[in-house]
Design a protein around this motif. Structure first.
Motif, short mmCIF file in Angstrom:
data_model
loop_
_atom_site.label_atom_id
_atom_site.label_comp_id
_atom_site.label_asym_id
_atom_site.label_seq_id
_atom_site.Cartn_x
_atom_site.Cartn_y
_atom_site.Cartn_z
N ALA A 55 29.41 -91.36 27.78
CA ALA A 55 29.33 -92.82 27.77
C ALA A 55 29.35 -93.36 29.19
O ALA A 55 29.78 -92.69 30.12
CB ALA A 55 30.50 -93.38 26.97
N ASP A 59 32.93 -97.50 29.92
CA ASP A 59 33.38 -97.18 28.57
C ASP A 59 34.33 -95.98 28.56
O ASP A 59 34.69 -95.48 27.52
CB ASP A 59 32.19 -96.89 27.66
CG ASP A 59 31.36 -98.14 27.36
OD1 ASP A 59 31.95 -99.23 27.39
OD2 ASP A 59 30.17 -98.01 27.12
N ASN A 60 34.71 -95.52 29.75
CA ASN A 60 35.58 -94.37 29.86
C ASN A 60 36.82 -94.65 30.70
O ASN A 60 37.11 -93.95 31.66
CB ASN A 60 34.82 -93.18 30.48
CG ASN A 60 33.86 -92.53 29.50
OD1 ASN A 60 34.24 -91.69 28.72
ND2 ASN A 60 32.61 -92.96 29.56
N ASP A 65 36.62 -91.90 26.08
CA ASP A 65 35.45 -92.62 25.57
C ASP A 65 35.88 -93.64 24.53
O ASP A 65 36.38 -93.29 23.46
CB ASP A 65 34.46 -91.64 24.97
CG ASP A 65 33.12 -92.29 24.61
OD1 ASP A 65 33.00 -93.53 24.78
OD2 ASP A 65 32.21 -91.58 24.15
N SER A 67 33.59 -96.20 23.80
CA SER A 67 32.34 -96.90 23.54
C SER A 67 32.16 -97.15 22.05
O SER A 67 32.63 -96.39 21.20
CB SER A 67 31.15 -96.10 24.08
OG SER A 67 31.10 -94.82 23.46
N LYS A 70 26.26 -100.84 19.38
CA LYS A 70 25.83 -102.13 19.93
C LYS A 70 26.10 -103.29 18.98
O LYS A 70 26.28 -104.43 19.42
CB LYS A 70 24.34 -102.07 20.27
CG LYS A 70 24.01 -101.16 21.45
CD LYS A 70 22.54 -101.19 21.78
CE LYS A 70 22.23 -100.29 22.98
NZ LYS A 70 20.77 -100.29 23.32
N ARG A 98 39.71 -101.05 20.63
CA ARG A 98 38.43 -100.37 20.70
C ARG A 98 38.54 -98.98 20.06
O ARG A 98 37.63 -98.54 19.36
CB ARG A 98 37.99 -100.23 22.16
CG ARG A 98 37.65 -101.55 22.84
CD ARG A 98 37.10 -101.31 24.24
NE ARG A 98 36.80 -102.55 24.93
CZ ARG A 98 37.55 -103.09 25.91
NH1 ARG A 98 38.65 -102.44 26.30
NH2 ARG A 98 37.22 -104.22 26.46
N ARG A 102 36.38 -97.52 17.08
CA ARG A 102 35.63 -96.28 17.33
C ARG A 102 35.94 -95.29 16.21
O ARG A 102 35.05 -94.59 15.72
CB ARG A 102 36.00 -95.70 18.70
CG ARG A 102 35.26 -94.42 19.04
CD ARG A 102 35.55 -93.96 20.46
NE ARG A 102 35.03 -92.63 20.68
CZ ARG A 102 33.77 -92.36 20.99
NH1 ARG A 102 32.89 -93.35 21.13
NH2 ARG A 102 33.36 -91.12 21.18
#
Length: 223
Positions: A55, A59-60, A65, A67, A70, A98, A102
Protein backbone atom coordinates in the motif's frame (compact mmCIF):
# COMPACT_ATOMS: atom_id res chain seq x y z
CA UNK A 1 -32.14 -1.79 6.31
CA UNK A 2 -29.22 0.54 6.79
CA UNK A 3 -26.18 -0.70 8.65
CA UNK A 4 -25.22 0.56 12.05
CA UNK A 5 -21.64 1.68 11.46
CA UNK A 6 -20.34 -0.44 14.34
CA UNK A 7 -22.98 -2.77 15.80
CA UNK A 8 -22.46 -2.45 19.55
CA UNK A 9 -22.64 -5.34 21.98
CA UNK A 10 -25.18 -4.74 24.73
CA UNK A 11 -22.61 -5.12 27.50
CA UNK A 12 -20.41 -2.46 25.94
CA UNK A 13 -23.35 -0.06 25.62
CA UNK A 14 -24.15 -0.51 29.31
CA UNK A 15 -20.53 0.15 30.24
CA UNK A 16 -20.50 3.18 27.98
CA UNK A 17 -23.48 4.68 29.74
CA UNK A 18 -21.70 4.36 33.07
CA UNK A 19 -18.52 5.94 31.76
CA UNK A 20 -20.28 8.81 30.05
CA UNK A 21 -22.16 9.58 33.24
CA UNK A 22 -18.97 9.47 35.27
CA UNK A 23 -17.22 11.76 32.83
CA UNK A 24 -19.97 14.37 33.03
CA UNK A 25 -21.57 13.87 29.64
CA UNK A 26 -24.56 15.87 30.75
CA UNK A 27 -22.71 19.18 30.52
CA UNK A 28 -19.62 18.08 28.59
CA UNK A 29 -17.38 19.97 31.02
CA UNK A 30 -15.25 17.20 32.48
CA UNK A 31 -12.44 18.38 34.71
CA UNK A 32 -8.90 17.85 33.46
CA UNK A 33 -8.25 16.11 36.76
CA UNK A 34 -10.97 13.50 36.25
CA UNK A 35 -9.56 9.99 36.24
CA UNK A 36 -9.69 8.35 32.82
CA UNK A 37 -11.20 4.88 32.85
CA UNK A 38 -8.60 2.27 31.97
CA UNK A 39 -5.71 4.63 32.70
CA UNK A 40 -3.77 1.90 34.50
CA UNK A 41 -4.25 -0.69 31.78
CA UNK A 42 -1.11 -1.47 29.82
CA UNK A 43 -0.82 -2.32 26.14
CA UNK A 44 -0.04 -5.79 24.90
CA UNK A 45 2.03 -6.83 21.95
CA UNK A 46 0.15 -7.64 18.74
CA UNK A 47 -0.46 -11.35 18.28
CA UNK A 48 0.62 -11.09 14.65
CA UNK A 49 3.53 -9.25 13.13
CA UNK A 50 2.63 -5.87 11.69
CA UNK A 51 4.46 -6.24 8.42
CA UNK A 52 4.36 -3.61 5.66
CA UNK A 53 2.48 -4.30 2.44
CA UNK A 54 2.39 -2.80 -1.00
CA UNK A 55 0.00 0.00 0.00
CA UNK A 56 1.07 3.66 -0.40
CA UNK A 57 3.30 5.01 2.38
CA UNK A 58 0.50 7.12 3.86
CA UNK A 59 -1.54 3.94 4.27
CA UNK A 60 1.23 2.28 6.25
CA UNK A 61 1.58 4.16 9.54
CA UNK A 62 3.82 2.25 11.97
CA UNK A 63 4.53 -0.17 9.12
CA UNK A 64 0.96 -1.48 9.20
CA UNK A 65 -1.33 -1.57 6.17
CA UNK A 66 -4.59 0.23 6.98
CA UNK A 67 -5.60 0.90 3.38
CA UNK A 68 -9.29 0.59 2.48
CA UNK A 69 -11.24 0.14 -0.77
CA UNK A 70 -11.91 3.36 -2.69
CA UNK A 71 -15.64 3.17 -1.95
CA UNK A 72 -15.05 2.88 1.82
CA UNK A 73 -14.13 6.40 2.89
CA UNK A 74 -13.34 7.20 6.52
CA UNK A 75 -12.95 10.94 7.13
CA UNK A 76 -11.36 12.33 10.29
CA UNK A 77 -12.18 16.04 10.27
CA UNK A 78 -10.34 17.13 13.38
CA UNK A 79 -7.35 19.21 14.44
CA UNK A 80 -4.41 17.57 16.15
CA UNK A 81 -3.65 18.63 19.73
CA UNK A 82 -0.30 20.30 20.49
CA UNK A 83 0.71 17.60 22.95
CA UNK A 84 2.83 15.03 21.10
CA UNK A 85 1.44 12.00 22.91
CA UNK A 86 -2.16 13.12 22.52
CA UNK A 87 -1.59 13.77 18.81
CA UNK A 88 -0.10 10.29 18.35
CA UNK A 89 -2.94 8.69 20.31
CA UNK A 90 -5.48 10.56 18.17
CA UNK A 91 -3.81 9.37 14.97
CA UNK A 92 -3.90 5.78 16.13
CA UNK A 93 -7.50 6.05 17.31
CA UNK A 94 -8.26 6.84 13.66
CA UNK A 95 -6.12 3.89 12.59
CA UNK A 96 -8.07 1.68 15.01
CA UNK A 97 -11.25 2.45 13.09
CA UNK A 98 -9.52 1.98 9.75
CA UNK A 99 -8.31 -1.39 11.01
CA UNK A 100 -11.86 -2.44 11.91
CA UNK A 101 -13.20 -1.62 8.46
CA UNK A 102 -10.18 -3.21 6.84
CA UNK A 103 -11.17 -6.34 8.76
CA UNK A 104 -14.72 -5.94 7.47
CA UNK A 105 -13.41 -5.68 3.91
CA UNK A 106 -10.99 -8.59 4.28
CA UNK A 107 -13.60 -10.69 6.16
CA UNK A 108 -11.25 -11.45 9.05
CA UNK A 109 -10.54 -10.39 12.63
CA UNK A 110 -6.91 -11.47 12.27
CA UNK A 111 -5.60 -8.77 9.97
CA UNK A 112 -2.32 -7.31 11.27
CA UNK A 113 -3.88 -3.84 11.54
CA UNK A 114 -6.50 -5.08 14.01
CA UNK A 115 -3.95 -6.67 16.32
CA UNK A 116 -1.59 -3.70 15.98
CA UNK A 117 -4.03 -0.96 16.94
CA UNK A 118 -6.11 -2.75 19.57
CA UNK A 119 -5.52 -4.56 22.84
CA UNK A 120 -7.61 -5.96 25.70
CA UNK A 121 -11.23 -4.82 25.58
CA UNK A 122 -10.46 -2.74 22.50
CA UNK A 123 -9.39 -5.85 20.62
CA UNK A 124 -12.50 -7.71 21.76
CA UNK A 125 -14.64 -4.78 20.60
CA UNK A 126 -13.01 -4.78 17.16
CA UNK A 127 -13.47 -8.53 16.79
CA UNK A 128 -17.16 -8.32 17.75
CA UNK A 129 -17.81 -5.57 15.22
CA UNK A 130 -16.03 -7.32 12.37
CA UNK A 131 -17.74 -10.63 13.10
CA UNK A 132 -21.18 -8.97 13.06
CA UNK A 133 -20.52 -7.66 9.55
CA UNK A 134 -19.20 -11.05 8.44
CA UNK A 135 -22.20 -12.92 9.87
CA UNK A 136 -24.59 -10.48 8.20
CA UNK A 137 -22.93 -11.01 4.82
CA UNK A 138 -22.22 -7.28 4.52
CA UNK A 139 -19.38 -4.99 3.67
CA UNK A 140 -19.50 -1.17 3.87
CA UNK A 141 -19.58 1.64 1.35
CA UNK A 142 -19.82 5.42 1.45
CA UNK A 143 -18.38 8.07 3.76
CA UNK A 144 -18.15 7.80 7.55
CA UNK A 145 -17.24 11.17 9.07
CA UNK A 146 -15.54 11.66 12.46
CA UNK A 147 -15.34 15.14 13.98
CA UNK A 148 -15.37 17.34 17.12
CA UNK A 149 -12.53 15.37 18.67
CA UNK A 150 -11.05 16.09 22.10
CA UNK A 151 -8.17 14.49 23.97
CA UNK A 152 -6.97 14.35 27.55
CA UNK A 153 -4.13 12.47 29.19
CA UNK A 154 -4.20 10.44 32.38
CA UNK A 155 -2.21 11.72 35.33
CA UNK A 156 0.41 9.01 34.88
CA UNK A 157 0.79 9.74 31.17
CA UNK A 158 0.21 6.12 30.22
CA UNK A 159 -3.13 6.59 28.51
CA UNK A 160 -5.02 9.16 26.47
CA UNK A 161 -8.78 9.46 26.10
CA UNK A 162 -9.81 10.36 22.54
CA UNK A 163 -13.46 11.41 22.28
CA UNK A 164 -15.30 12.34 19.09
CA UNK A 165 -18.54 12.27 17.12
CA UNK A 166 -19.29 10.06 14.13
CA UNK A 167 -21.85 10.69 11.39
CA UNK A 168 -22.81 7.62 9.37
CA UNK A 169 -25.56 9.35 7.39
CA UNK A 170 -23.74 8.63 4.12
CA UNK A 171 -22.19 5.30 5.13
CA UNK A 172 -24.07 2.13 4.22
CA UNK A 173 -23.99 -1.61 4.45
CA UNK A 174 -23.71 -3.51 1.18
CA UNK A 175 -24.73 -7.12 0.66
CA UNK A 176 -21.71 -8.99 -0.62
CA UNK A 177 -23.65 -11.56 -2.65
CA UNK A 178 -26.03 -9.14 -4.39
CA UNK A 179 -24.02 -5.88 -4.05
CA UNK A 180 -27.26 -4.26 -2.93
CA UNK A 181 -26.65 -1.08 -0.91
CA UNK A 182 -28.79 -0.91 2.22
CA UNK A 183 -30.15 2.59 2.76
CA UNK A 184 -32.72 4.27 4.99
CA UNK A 185 -33.68 7.87 5.58
CA UNK A 186 -31.30 10.01 7.68
CA UNK A 187 -32.09 9.88 11.38
CA UNK A 188 -30.65 10.30 14.87
CA UNK A 189 -29.38 6.72 14.61
CA UNK A 190 -26.69 8.00 12.25
CA UNK A 191 -24.90 9.82 15.10
CA UNK A 192 -22.65 8.21 17.70
CA UNK A 193 -20.29 9.62 20.32
CA UNK A 194 -17.16 7.65 21.11
CA UNK A 195 -14.62 7.67 23.91
CA UNK A 196 -11.57 5.55 23.14
CA UNK A 197 -8.93 4.84 25.78
CA UNK A 198 -5.58 4.66 23.99
CA UNK A 199 -2.51 3.15 25.68
CA UNK A 200 1.08 3.35 24.50
CA UNK A 201 2.64 0.23 23.04
CA UNK A 202 5.09 -1.08 25.68
CA UNK A 203 8.23 -0.78 23.52
CA UNK A 204 8.12 2.99 23.93
CA UNK A 205 7.42 3.68 20.25
CA UNK A 206 4.79 6.14 19.01
CA UNK A 207 2.31 3.30 18.49
CA UNK A 208 -0.85 3.58 20.61
CA UNK A 209 -3.53 0.91 20.98
CA UNK A 210 -7.24 1.15 21.74
CA UNK A 211 -7.72 -0.62 25.09
CA UNK A 212 -11.33 0.33 25.79
CA UNK A 213 -14.22 1.60 23.66
CA UNK A 214 -17.29 3.41 24.98
CA UNK A 215 -20.18 4.44 22.73
CA UNK A 216 -23.17 6.71 23.16
CA UNK A 217 -25.59 5.86 20.35
CA UNK A 218 -28.22 8.28 18.99
CA UNK A 219 -26.02 11.11 20.22
CA UNK A 220 -27.94 14.38 19.88
CA UNK A 221 -24.77 16.30 20.78
CA UNK A 222 -23.31 15.18 17.45
CA UNK A 223 -26.11 16.44 15.20
Amino acid sequence: MKRRPLPVAAALVATAALLLTACGSGDDKSSDNDKIAGADQGAKAPKESASPSGAPAEDNPDGVDVSLPKDMNLVFAWDKPKDKNEAAAMDDAANFFRAIYRGVDKRTTKDAAVTAYATGDGLHYAQVQINEWIKGGWTATGTLRHYDATTRSSANGKSVEVAFCADAGKFYGKEIKTEKILKTKPSLEDFDYYKIIMVRFPTGTDLWQASKVFVETKATKCQ
